[in-house]
Design a protein around this motif. Structure first.
Motif, PDB file in Angstrom:
ATOM      1  N   LEU A  89       0.859  -1.177   0.000  1.00  0.00           N
ATOM      2  CA  LEU A  89       0.000   0.000   0.000  1.00  0.00           C
ATOM      3  C   LEU A  89       0.900   1.232   0.000  1.00  0.00           C
ATOM      4  O   LEU A  89       1.822   1.328   0.801  1.00  0.00           O
ATOM      5  CB  LEU A  89      -0.920  -0.017   1.210  1.00  0.00           C
ATOM      6  CG  LEU A  89      -2.213   0.794   1.065  1.00  0.00           C
ATOM      7  CD1 LEU A  89      -3.322   0.193   1.909  1.00  0.00           C
ATOM      8  CD2 LEU A  89      -1.993   2.233   1.479  1.00  0.00           C
ATOM      9  N   SER A  90       0.617   2.171  -0.903  1.00  0.00           N
ATOM     10  CA  SER A  90       1.520   3.296  -1.099  1.00  0.00           C
ATOM     11  C   SER A  90       0.753   4.615  -1.165  1.00  0.00           C
ATOM     12  O   SER A  90      -0.384   4.670  -1.635  1.00  0.00           O
ATOM     13  CB  SER A  90       2.311   3.113  -2.394  1.00  0.00           C
ATOM     14  OG  SER A  90       3.148   4.227  -2.646  1.00  0.00           O
ATOM     15  N   ALA A  91       1.425   5.686  -0.694  1.00  0.00           N
ATOM     16  CA  ALA A  91       0.900   7.041  -0.849  1.00  0.00           C
ATOM     17  C   ALA A  91       1.536   7.745  -2.031  1.00  0.00           C
ATOM     18  O   ALA A  91       1.163   8.880  -2.338  1.00  0.00           O
ATOM     19  CB  ALA A  91       1.156   7.842   0.423  1.00  0.00           C
ATOM     20  N   ASP A  92       2.468   7.091  -2.686  1.00  0.00           N
ATOM     21  CA  ASP A  92       3.192   7.686  -3.814  1.00  0.00           C
ATOM     22  C   ASP A  92       2.718   7.066  -5.118  1.00  0.00           C
ATOM     23  O   ASP A  92       2.835   5.855  -5.317  1.00  0.00           O
ATOM     24  CB  ASP A  92       4.700   7.480  -3.660  1.00  0.00           C
ATOM     25  CG  ASP A  92       5.246   8.132  -2.391  1.00  0.00           C
ATOM     26  OD1 ASP A  92       4.823   9.271  -2.113  1.00  0.00           O
ATOM     27  OD2 ASP A  92       6.055   7.498  -1.697  1.00  0.00           O
ATOM     28  N   ALA A  93       2.193   7.912  -5.994  1.00  0.00           N
ATOM     29  CA  ALA A  93       1.712   7.439  -7.290  1.00  0.00           C
ATOM     30  C   ALA A  93       2.887   7.353  -8.261  1.00  0.00           C
ATOM     31  O   ALA A  93       3.480   8.384  -8.594  1.00  0.00           O
ATOM     32  CB  ALA A  93       0.649   8.383  -7.842  1.00  0.00           C
ATOM     33  N   PRO A  94       3.256   6.159  -8.717  1.00  0.00           N
ATOM     34  CA  PRO A  94       4.377   6.053  -9.646  1.00  0.00           C
ATOM     35  C   PRO A  94       4.068   6.768 -10.961  1.00  0.00           C
ATOM     36  O   PRO A  94       2.919   6.793 -11.423  1.00  0.00           O
ATOM     37  CB  PRO A  94       4.501   4.535  -9.874  1.00  0.00           C
ATOM     38  CG  PRO A  94       3.745   3.900  -8.753  1.00  0.00           C
ATOM     39  CD  PRO A  94       2.671   4.857  -8.390  1.00  0.00           C
ATOM     40  N   ALA A  95       5.070   7.365 -11.548  1.00  0.00           N
ATOM     41  CA  ALA A  95       4.877   8.028 -12.842  1.00  0.00           C
ATOM     42  C   ALA A  95       4.470   7.003 -13.885  1.00  0.00           C
ATOM     43  O   ALA A  95       5.050   5.915 -13.959  1.00  0.00           O
ATOM     44  CB  ALA A  95       6.165   8.733 -13.262  1.00  0.00           C
ATOM     45  N   ASP A  96       3.432   7.354 -14.667  1.00  0.00           N
ATOM     46  CA  ASP A  96       2.955   6.487 -15.752  1.00  0.00           C
ATOM     47  C   ASP A  96       2.531   5.104 -15.259  1.00  0.00           C
ATOM     48  O   ASP A  96       2.646   4.113 -15.985  1.00  0.00           O
ATOM     49  CB  ASP A  96       4.020   6.333 -16.840  1.00  0.00           C
ATOM     50  CG  ASP A  96       4.437   7.668 -17.436  1.00  0.00           C
ATOM     51  OD1 ASP A  96       3.547   8.504 -17.668  1.00  0.00           O
ATOM     52  OD2 ASP A  96       5.636   7.878 -17.655  1.00  0.00           O
ATOM     53  N   ALA A  97       2.051   5.034 -14.024  1.00  0.00           N
ATOM     54  CA  ALA A  97       1.602   3.743 -13.495  1.00  0.00           C
ATOM     55  C   ALA A  97       0.395   3.243 -14.283  1.00  0.00           C
ATOM     56  O   ALA A  97      -0.542   4.004 -14.537  1.00  0.00           O
ATOM     57  CB  ALA A  97       1.242   3.882 -12.020  1.00  0.00           C
ATOM     58  N   PRO A  98       0.386   1.964 -14.687  1.00  0.00           N
ATOM     59  CA  PRO A  98      -0.753   1.448 -15.454  1.00  0.00           C
ATOM     60  C   PRO A  98      -1.981   1.221 -14.578  1.00  0.00           C
ATOM     61  O   PRO A  98      -1.876   0.874 -13.404  1.00  0.00           O
ATOM     62  CB  PRO A  98      -0.226   0.122 -16.007  1.00  0.00           C
ATOM     63  CG  PRO A  98       0.857  -0.285 -15.064  1.00  0.00           C
ATOM     64  CD  PRO A  98       1.459   0.978 -14.535  1.00  0.00           C
ATOM     65  N   LEU A  99      -3.137   1.436 -15.182  1.00  0.00           N
ATOM     66  CA  LEU A  99      -4.423   1.187 -14.540  1.00  0.00           C
ATOM     67  C   LEU A  99      -5.228   0.302 -15.483  1.00  0.00           C
ATOM     68  O   LEU A  99      -5.515   0.688 -16.613  1.00  0.00           O
ATOM     69  CB  LEU A  99      -5.162   2.498 -14.288  1.00  0.00           C
ATOM     70  CG  LEU A  99      -6.541   2.377 -13.629  1.00  0.00           C
ATOM     71  CD1 LEU A  99      -6.382   2.042 -12.151  1.00  0.00           C
ATOM     72  CD2 LEU A  99      -7.328   3.671 -13.782  1.00  0.00           C
ATOM     73  N   GLU A 100      -5.552  -0.894 -15.020  1.00  0.00           N
ATOM     74  CA  GLU A 100      -6.243  -1.867 -15.861  1.00  0.00           C
ATOM     75  C   GLU A 100      -7.747  -1.764 -15.664  1.00  0.00           C
ATOM     76  O   GLU A 100      -8.227  -1.606 -14.552  1.00  0.00           O
ATOM     77  CB  GLU A 100      -5.778  -3.283 -15.505  1.00  0.00           C
ATOM     78  CG  GLU A 100      -4.275  -3.474 -15.652  1.00  0.00           C
ATOM     79  CD  GLU A 100      -3.777  -4.734 -14.986  1.00  0.00           C
ATOM     80  OE1 GLU A 100      -2.834  -5.333 -15.502  1.00  0.00           O
ATOM     81  OE2 GLU A 100      -4.352  -5.113 -13.932  1.00  0.00           O
TER      82      GLU A 100
END
Length: 281
Positions: free
Chosen positions: A101-112
């Motif tokens: 569980l993370s509070a940091d949104a990775p750059a260009d993170a994929p969303l399916e």
């Protein structure tokens, strides 16, 4: 225009959230909303929009404590604060793979997202790039708004009049507003029809905050899933698709319910506050 009858916040993306009596609307949305998400080892964002892979997240509930800590309640009733390694271990056990569980949104993170068969469930141009993954689900892959865990817009609003239209079309279906995971539910009184459609482009004041209505909200498969005591209803989105498809940007006509708002000026909003249209661009 209407009155705020419910306020909802979802601290962890795709988990159940909490109902509030008041909340601060900040430049980035409702305070404490979608501040965290579950990620897998390659940085894919956990979203119930791909229910075969991530749907069990809707069995968990997230909330923000008075001290500002996000807590997660698991299906067995156990509660862990974000940052506790045991929470990651339990989420990994629940979904059957390594998760954090993370509070940091990775750059260009994929969303399916699942690509539903009904018309208007996904843009035609996006459907053309869909594929069947290891779960056997036809999916598309998108990304989130940069630096956030939001899909689109900062505030999501639905109205009682729109839900009433759908109930009139299919009175045997359960169009509970919680299925649509709104931040604001607006009681439009005796107003009839999909009133929020007419608000797109307008500035509105809700409580102390000033917002702009940006775009109708395209719907995914999430409203058809079980939410708390609300049972799954796989036919619900087909009704919306047949009843209410709207043009969304350059994506074509999509099945929509509700609208997204961007925040122009922060402020406090409370249950019972009016929603009013404001002059100006």
């Amino acid at each position: 225009m209407g009155t705020v009858v419910a306020l909802h916040r979802y601290p962890v993306k795709s988990m159940l959230g909490e109902t509030l009596m008041s909340a601060a609307i900040t430049r980035t949305g409702l305070s404490g909303d979608r501040t965290h998400a579950v990620l897998d080892d390659v940085g894919t964002i956990g979203s119930a929009k791909h229910p075969r892979k991530w749907g069990q997240l809707l069995q968990c509930r997230s909330r923000l404590t008075e001290g500002g800590t996000v807590e997660v309640e698991l299906p067995d009733g156990s509660v862990f604060p974000v940052g506790d390694p045991e929470l990651n271990a339990q989420l990994s056990k629940l979904l059957g793979r390594s998760l954090r569980l993370s509070a940091d949104a990775p750059a260009d993170a994929p969303l399916e997202r699942a690509a539903p068969e009904y018309e208007g469930g996904v843009p035609d141009t996006v459907r053309a790039s869909s594929y069947v993954d290891e779960t056997g689900e036809e999916i598309t892959v998108d990304s989130i708004a940069p630096g956030t865990f939001f899909d689109n817009g900062r505030i999501h609003l639905v109205t009682t009049s729109s839900l009433a239209v759908l109930r009139a079309v299919r009175p045997d279906y359960d169009f509970d507003p919680r299925r649509f995971r709104p931040n604001l539910v607006i009681d439009t009184g005796e107003g009839q029809g999909f009133l929020e459609d007419t608000w797109v482009g307008c500035r509105v004041r809700v409580g102390e905050a000033l917002c702009r209505v940006v775009v109708p909200t395209p719907r995914c498969v999430v409203p058809t899933l079980g939410h708390d005591e609300l049972r799954p209803d796989l036919s619900l989105m087909r009704t919306i698709s047949r009843t209410h498809r709207l043009p969304v940007f350059d994506l074509g006509r999509l099945a929509c319910l509700g609208v997204y708002l961007d925040v122009l000026a922060p402020g406090l909003v409370r249950a019972g506050d009016p929603l009013t249209q404001q002059d100006g661009p």
